[in-house]
Design a protein around this motif. Structure first.
Motif, PDB file in Angstrom:
ATOM      1  N   ALA A  82       0.848  -1.194   0.000  1.00  0.00           N
ATOM      2  CA  ALA A  82       0.000   0.000   0.000  1.00  0.00           C
ATOM      3  C   ALA A  82       0.883   1.243   0.000  1.00  0.00           C
ATOM      4  CB  ALA A  82      -0.912   0.015   1.225  1.00  0.00           C
ATOM      5  N   ALA A  83       0.371   2.310  -0.583  1.00  0.00           N
ATOM      6  CA  ALA A  83       1.057   3.599  -0.602  1.00  0.00           C
ATOM      7  C   ALA A  83       0.040   4.688  -0.283  1.00  0.00           C
ATOM      8  CB  ALA A  83       1.686   3.854  -1.962  1.00  0.00           C
ATOM      9  N   VAL A  84       0.506   5.715   0.420  1.00  0.00           N
ATOM     10  CA  VAL A  84      -0.354   6.846   0.784  1.00  0.00           C
ATOM     11  C   VAL A  84       0.230   8.112   0.165  1.00  0.00           C
ATOM     12  CG1 VAL A  84      -1.321   8.211   2.671  1.00  0.00           C
ATOM     13  CG2 VAL A  84      -1.020   5.736   2.957  1.00  0.00           C
ATOM     14  N   LEU A  85      -0.608   8.819  -0.568  1.00  0.00           N
ATOM     15  CA  LEU A  85      -0.244  10.064  -1.231  1.00  0.00           C
ATOM     16  C   LEU A  85      -1.108  11.179  -0.670  1.00  0.00           C
ATOM     17  CD1 LEU A  85       1.039  11.688  -3.653  1.00  0.00           C
ATOM     18  CD2 LEU A  85      -0.918  10.905  -5.008  1.00  0.00           C
ATOM     19  N   PHE A  86      -0.476  12.299  -0.337  1.00  0.00           N
ATOM     20  CA  PHE A  86      -1.218  13.476   0.108  1.00  0.00           C
ATOM     21  C   PHE A  86      -1.124  14.568  -0.947  1.00  0.00           C
ATOM     22  CE2 PHE A  86      -0.282  11.936   4.575  1.00  0.00           C
ATOM     23  CZ  PHE A  86      -1.568  11.479   4.774  1.00  0.00           C
ATOM     24  N   LEU A  87      -2.234  15.257  -1.150  1.00  0.00           N
ATOM     25  CA  LEU A  87      -2.345  16.327  -2.127  1.00  0.00           C
ATOM     26  C   LEU A  87      -2.950  17.541  -1.434  1.00  0.00           C
ATOM     27  CD1 LEU A  87      -4.037  13.903  -4.590  1.00  0.00           C
ATOM     28  CD2 LEU A  87      -1.751  14.854  -4.955  1.00  0.00           C
ATOM     29  N   ARG A  88      -2.388  18.697  -1.682  1.00  0.00           N
ATOM     30  CA  ARG A  88      -2.936  19.919  -1.099  1.00  0.00           C
ATOM     31  C   ARG A  88      -3.599  20.745  -2.188  1.00  0.00           C
ATOM     32  NH1 ARG A  88       1.640  22.873   2.236  1.00  0.00           N
ATOM     33  NH2 ARG A  88       2.248  23.236   0.101  1.00  0.00           N
ATOM     34  N   SER A  89      -4.729  21.333  -1.853  1.00  0.00           N
ATOM     35  CA  SER A  89      -5.374  22.203  -2.839  1.00  0.00           C
ATOM     36  C   SER A  89      -4.467  23.401  -3.101  1.00  0.00           C
ATOM     37  CB  SER A  89      -6.752  22.654  -2.347  1.00  0.00           C
ATOM     38  OG  SER A  89      -6.618  23.417  -1.172  1.00  0.00           O
TER      39      SER A  89
END
Length: 172
Positions: A80-87
């Motif tokens: 599994a991988a977790v990606l964070f994105l900011r507006s």
């Protein structure tokens, strides 16, 4: 702003890999609520500190600012991988990659990394950043093979006092 910490798992090849046959039909996709229990189990098995709770992971499944990708084969979760994105930001943040102990060294981390890069680019990111422990040579080699360059050091970054190397890759 303080970013989440990347907690990459070392990827030495196992002596007798129990998932050898299972990796032949590897599929990487976005996680669903049906994957939650297996992702939590992988999280707990992979990380001694700074684990995400089931509640945090559940919240990220439905979040517009996060994406959890899973690698599966024969209905088994292998990574599994977790990606964070900011507006309003064109920089994606790879928070973690975890691969099941018996499946390491089979290209699963690489497949997850490539999927996260594609997902970040689709969401408008032109760069991907991450931190990795200075003592995690396997993860460093993976990132460097895929075009990530080291651009900094954060001393005492991790909860246990270890330093982190900062990496970035242009996605365009």
């Amino acid at each position: 702003m303080h970013w989440p910490r990347l907690r990459a798992v070392p990827v030495p090849p196992p002596e007798n890999p129990p998932f050898a046959a299972a990796t032949n039909d590897l599929r990487v996709r976005r996680a669903t609520v049906d994957d939650l229990a297996a992702v939590v189990e992988l999280e707990n098995a992979s990380f001694a500190v700074e684990r995400m709770s089931a509640r945090q992971l559940r919240r990220h499944l439905d979040s517009a600012s996060a994406l959890i990708m899973v690698a599966t084969a024969q209905r088994r979760l292998l990574g599994a991988a977790v990606l964070f994105l900011r507006s309003r930001s064109r920089v994606g943040r790879l928070y973690s990659i975890a691969v099941a102990a018996g499946a390491r060294g089979r290209g699963i981390g690489e497949a997850l990394l490539q999927a996260v890069e594609r997902a970040a680019a689709k969401r408008g990111c032109d760069r991907l950043r991450l931190e990795v422990r200075v003592d995690n040579a396997g993860a460093q080699r993976l990132y460097e093979r895929h075009g990530y360059h080291r651009f900094g050091l954060r001393r005492g970054y991790y909860e246990d006092g270890h330093d982190a190397l900062r990496y970035e890759k242009p996605l365009a």
